[in-house]
Design an enzyme around this catalytic site. Structure first.
Site, mmCIF file in Angstrom:
data_model
loop_
_atom_site.group_PDB
_atom_site.id
_atom_site.type_symbol
_atom_site.label_atom_id
_atom_site.label_comp_id
_atom_site.label_asym_id
_atom_site.label_seq_id
_atom_site.Cartn_x
_atom_site.Cartn_y
_atom_site.Cartn_z
ATOM 1 N N GLU A 1 26.817 -0.336 -21.447
ATOM 2 C CA GLU A 1 27.482 -0.447 -20.139
ATOM 3 C C GLU A 1 28.958 -0.046 -20.205
ATOM 4 O O GLU A 1 29.851 -0.800 -19.838
ATOM 5 C CB GLU A 1 27.307 -1.868 -19.594
ATOM 6 C CG GLU A 1 25.848 -2.152 -19.283
ATOM 7 C CD GLU A 1 25.581 -3.581 -18.838
ATOM 8 O OE1 GLU A 1 24.724 -3.774 -17.954
ATOM 9 O OE2 GLU A 1 26.217 -4.506 -19.379
ATOM 10 N N GLU B 1 16.752 -3.571 -21.952
ATOM 11 C CA GLU B 1 16.785 -4.894 -21.335
ATOM 12 C C GLU B 1 15.727 -4.907 -20.237
ATOM 13 O O GLU B 1 15.668 -4.000 -19.414
ATOM 14 C CB GLU B 1 18.157 -5.222 -20.744
ATOM 15 C CG GLU B 1 19.271 -5.314 -21.778
ATOM 16 C CD GLU B 1 20.641 -5.581 -21.166
ATOM 17 O OE1 GLU B 1 20.698 -6.097 -20.019
ATOM 18 O OE2 GLU B 1 21.658 -5.272 -21.816
#
Length: 1011
Positions: A444, A515
């Site tokens: 991220e 994820e």
């Protein structure tokens, strides 16, 4: 004022005098000691862990120059244990934030009030080191450090979770020495370390000295090549020295037998080659490790070697030529009392729990873990995605920052060196670990040329492992050039999207769900759906559930009541509340029911019915490399929940990815009526490093074609008697031989049920649509509150009763449920019938408002009196289950208590319900209570000492006030739990979205001991 270089706000300065990164190792004096792997047994190792003098300053600007001077007075300073985090020792602010930076977003600048921790320790260097070169090693310091030895500046480093090593030979002397360290809470590296976690500071990993030969092996990269048929292996020990040195490499097998040796004179760089025929291959199921001892001068370096080949071919991820599914979890370093300081026993506990729950993969989210953790992964057998310490999630489009700012640092040339440095130090430290199968370029942080530079350097240094980075996904509108990445990666896509990706032939790369299936609170509820698709398509690599553990901080109230704290509990701002309580295990590592669900869904053994009438069962081996000889099956047959037969099947032998058929030797010519359920429990038949014999790997259940069913064995002939019905003051009293029930006609519900004078209701029965929102209800909850689900009360439009015959009374109620502001949520027609035995039958027809997405639940809520603590039910157990979270429960007869049905989530929420219940009894210790059933169907059942409003209002479990009464829920249906707090919305099949339905219940007062 402290006179030092202000390196902490200069992204061009990543270190001063720090040694070049190298592989993780400890030098030993001989191979036998090195083989033990105990650092303290090396004469060339000296720990600096222990008590240091410590002083905390709220700002580095207040630190006075000279604290590091030789002989400076530290008598008034505090004592602090190293390694540790300041914040867990009472200094500074315990602070949890996810995306948002805890400082103004103004890279590379940090606040002038930058907290500083000063560490001072005196140490002795042993006489035997007089001819050695001492090195000072910090394995982890958050966020940057300045180092002095005997008053002289040694160096500077940043990058919190990879080592910093300094040559201190010019600064030490014989006898006593002093080391001083200044650690700053923030530096420009803070912008690259914005992970979703508690923000800890300090020397949080080990610190130690190493004594090296003046000419020594500085680094070693143990590469390997395997022949196409894996029958031949070549080992290449690429050795780097700091001068000319005779080097010997000795390869031993796991039993310690020397297999091959090689020697060479190395001056700077050299390669020692060892050939090996028929190597034992390493994999997570059989983690066979050789040992390579690199000997030079007085030193021996030991490296564990696992022969394996990692490749992606035809869009399929393979290990040793075999397609492998990564059944993983994301794991943060997290300890409820020590923060990010993780003792080795804590690491082992995590790994053993993972092995017991069929996890084979760990993503080190989002930074390299302690090197000893990787040693353990090599030994226990895990596939590891090693992730660079890189996340700049807080670089977002806030205020006047232009759109696309998320990618700013990933594209900015001033930050390229810092990005690449984090890949280099990770790869160089961890390159020799067999367990690492993928390098990840962070998390991220946008995507741009700086990531490409990281990946390109990594590929050049180590082409043997593929490269991962999720942030390059096209949904983020970053740089479209993703050629440097070897797989497509996604976070929290829908199951439908995953299947579409796999089915599209233009998608050449395998898909990895780095994820998925957010495990926050009561969840996840979609594991089976994902894995049905993952197993189906070779292009799908698997994924890592978010995440392993709840990051609660163990603390207590002013009154001394212990609890686990989360964001905001310490006055920290900004914070993300309980978003750190999102794991498969509690902070103390007690498994959530979600972990039990994962264990069953990803189990390496699949048991299916072949021919139940003949007792024939098909067992499929989903291991990739080992057969089933280490397992046995314990089988039981239960009739209506009671044991009718059992035995063991020892002859499991199916090879990897193969099936076999076994026969259950149960006498099937049974004529006793009842429901017969066969349970097959696949268990270890031998001791392993991580579990004892008898540990269950997987289970399966089948209903046998036996004699006709018998209402779960409860065909009870009940004598019926005449009943009387009298209305007085709006209350209808219905009495029979041994019961007396009261129905409030204005409320449209029963207010009293009793048998032999024993009251069994403590409050009026009522219909209910509200459940205490789960964490994964995060987004649905907003709509539920707008519609008034939490404040819905019953409006009675009509209530009439009739005495159908001598022994039956019917009561018809037209009603609605709704809250203020909005129109009614549901409208219904309920018919209550009481027969001469005292049994109450309910039939309700419900119509739901058209514009509602779905209801949390619909059912009847009863409040039973104090002492109603005993529970028996036939359905699924032994723990909670929901329509989308029920793979880990089994059908049977369960006897428990109300307290034991409760699941104590750190943040209270809906919990403890039992999907698919056929009948239940809640009673006091003497068996006096109510029996529930749903004729012709099942219901969701819950018994608790907390009402939904209690759970909704409480922020922490210690805030709950246990009711003396028992709250019973008998639901037509309960919507699933999903994983919507950080994933797709609840899947349609798991929603209570019917606009019209009927539901039936029976409620019978019972005295169990008389039946």
């Amino acid at each position: 004022m402290l006179q030092i270089g202000k390196y902490w706000e200069d992204p061009s300065v990543l270190h001063v005098n720090r040694e070049a990164p190298r592989a993780s190792y400890i030098p030993y004096a001989d191979a036998d000691t090195a083989r033990e792997g105990k650092r303290g047994r090396s004469p060339y190792y000296q720990t600096l862990n222990g008590t240091w003098k410590f002083r905390y300053y709220e700002s580095v600007s207040r630190v006075e120059d000279g604290f590091y001077a030789d002989g400076a007075d530290t008598a008034g300073w505090d004592d602090l244990l190293v390694p540790s985090c300041w914040q867990t020792n009472g200094y500074d602010q315990l602070h949890y934030t996810n995306v948002n930076y805890p400082i103004p977003c103004d890279p590379p600048y940090v606040p002038d009030a930058n907290p500083a921790g000063l560490y001072v320790r005196d140490f002795l260097i042993r006489d035997s080191w007089s001819e050695k070169v001492p090195y000072l090693v910090f394995e982890g310091v958050n966020s940057c450090l300045y180092v002095w030895v005997n008053g002289v500046f040694v160096g500077y480093s940043q990058g919190s979770r990879v080592p910093a090593e300094f040559d201190i030979s010019r600064y030490v002397r014989s006898g006593s020495n002093r080391i001083a360290v200044m650690v700053l809470k923030w530096c420009d590296g803070t912008y690259l370390e914005d992970q979703d976690l508690w923000r800890f500071s300090g020397i949080f990993r080990d610190v130690y000295l190493l004594a090296r030969d003046k000419t020594h092996v500085r680094d070693a990269f143990v590469r390997q090549r395997l022949s196409d048929d894996f029958g031949e292996a070549e080992l290449y020990a690429e050795v780097e020295t700091n001068g000319r040195l005779d080097v010997t490499a000795e390869l031993r097998d796991a039993e310690g037998r020397t297999l091959r040796t090689a020697s060479a004179a190395v001056d700077g760089k050299g390669v020692l080659t060892i050939a090996l025929a028929k190597p034992e291959l390493w994999n997570a199921e059989r983690p066979y490790l050789y040992e390579l001892f690199v000997k030079a001068g007085d030193e021996v370096l030991r490296f564990r070697v696992g022969f394996r080949r990692i490749e992606i071919s035809d869009g399929v991820f393979r290990i040793n030529g075999v397609p492998v599914k990564l059944k993983g979890v994301n794991r943060h370093d997290s300890h409820p009392e020590l923060g990010q300081t993780i003792p080795i026993r804590h690491m082992i506990r995590d790994l053993e729990l993972m092995k017991r729950h069929n996890v084979n993969t760990i993503r080190t989210s989002h930074y390299p873990n302690d090197p000893r953790f990787l040693d353990l992964c090599d030994e226990y057998g895990f596939y590891v995605i090693d992730e660079a310490d890189l996340e700049c999630h807080g670089i977002r489009s806030y205020d006047a920052v232009p759109e696309g700012a998320f990618h700013t640092l990933a594209k900015h040339p001033d930050w390229k060196a810092a990005f690449v440095d984090r890949a280099v130090r990770m790869v160089e430290r961890d390159k020799n670990h067999a367990s690492i199968v993928i390098w990840s370029m962070g998390n991220e942080s946008g995507y741009g040329t700086n990531h490409m530079a990281m990946a390109e350097w990594t590929k050049e240094r180590d082409p043997s492992r593929p490269i991962h980075y999720e942030g390059a996904a096209s949904i983020y509108n970053g740089d479209p050039n993703v050629d440097c990445l070897d797989m497509e990666s996604r976070m929290y896509p829908s199951v439908e999207w995953v299947e579409q990706y796999a089915a599209d032939p233009t998608n050449r790369k395998p898909l990895f769900l780095c994820e998925y299936s957010h495990a926050m609170g009561n969840g996840p509820g979609d594991l089976r759906d994902y894995w049905d698709v993952i197993y189906k398509h070779p292009k799908l690599m698997g994924g890592c559930v978010w995440e392993w553990c709840d990051h609660g901080i163990k603390t207590e109230t002013p009154e001394g009541v212990p609890f686990y704290a989360y964001g905001g509990d310490f006055g920290d701002k900004p914070n993300d509340g309980n978003f750190c309580i999102d794991g498969l295990v509690y902070p103390d590592r007690k498994p959530h029911t979600g972990l039990l669900e994962l264990k069953q869904v990803i189990a390496p053994v699949l048991v299916e019915a072949a021919d139940l009438a003949a007792g024939s069962i098909r067992v499929t081996n989903r291991y990739d490399f080992i057969d089933l000889s280490h397992l046995a099956i314990h089988w039981t047959v239960e009739r209506d929940g009671e044991l009718a037969g059992q035995g063991q099947l020892w002859e499991l032998e199916a090879g990897p990815r193969q099936s076999q058929t076994v026969t259950v030797p149960w006498e099937r010519s049974v004529t006793v009526p009842g429901r017969y359920v066969l349970t097959m429990s696949v268990r270890l038949n031998r001791e392993t490093r991580w579990a004892a014999p008898g540990h269950e790997i997987a289970f399966a259940q089948f209903e046998l074609p036996a004699a006709a069913g018998s209402d779960a064995g409860r065909k009870i002939v009940r004598e019926t008697f005449d009943v009387t019905a009298n209305e007085d003051g709006g209350v209808l009293t219905i009495e029979g031989f041994d019961f007396r029930h009261r129905f409030d006609l204005s409320l449209g519900t029963f207010v009293g049920l009793s048998k032999h004078g024993v009251p069994m209701l403590a409050a009026p029965a009522r219909f209910n649509v509200w459940r205490a929102p789960t964490d994964n209800d995060m987004y649905a909850k907003k709509k539920w509150l707008e519609e008034g689900f939490d404040r819905a009360f019953m409006k009675v439009y009509r209530c009439e009763w009739t005495k159908r015959d001598r022994s039956a009374v019917d009561i018809a109620v037209d009603f609605s449920l709704g809250g203020y502001i909005r129109s009614p949520i549901v409208r219904g027609k309920a018919v209550w019938s009481v027969d001469g035995s005292g049994e109450v039958a309910l039939r309700v027809h419900v119509q739901v408002k058209n514009n509602l997405d779905y209801l949390p639940r619909f059912g009847l809520q009863l409040t039973m009196p104090r002492g109603s603590d005993e529970v028996e039910y036939f359905g699924y157990g032994p723990h909670e289950s929901y329509v989308d979270k029920r793979q880990s429960v089994r059908r049977g007869l369960f006897r428990t208590t109300v307290d034991d049905m409760f699941e104590p989530y750190v943040k209270p929420q809906e919990n403890g319900s039992r999907y698919g219940t056929e009948w239940a009894v809640v009673s006091n210790a003497q068996g006096m209570g109510l029996a529930f059933a749903s004729p012709g169907g099942t219901f969701s059942f819950n018994a608790s000492h907390y009402a939904p409003e209690d759970l909704t209002a409480a922020g922490h479990d210690h805030e709950l006030v246990k009711r003396k009464e028992t709250i019973v829920h008998l639901d037509y249906k309960m919507s699933g739990v999903g994983s919507g707090s950080c994933g797709p919305q609840l899947m349609e099949p798991y929603r209570l979205n019917e606009k019209e339905f009927e539901f039936g219940l029976t409620i019978r007062p019972v005295f169990r001991e008389d039946e």
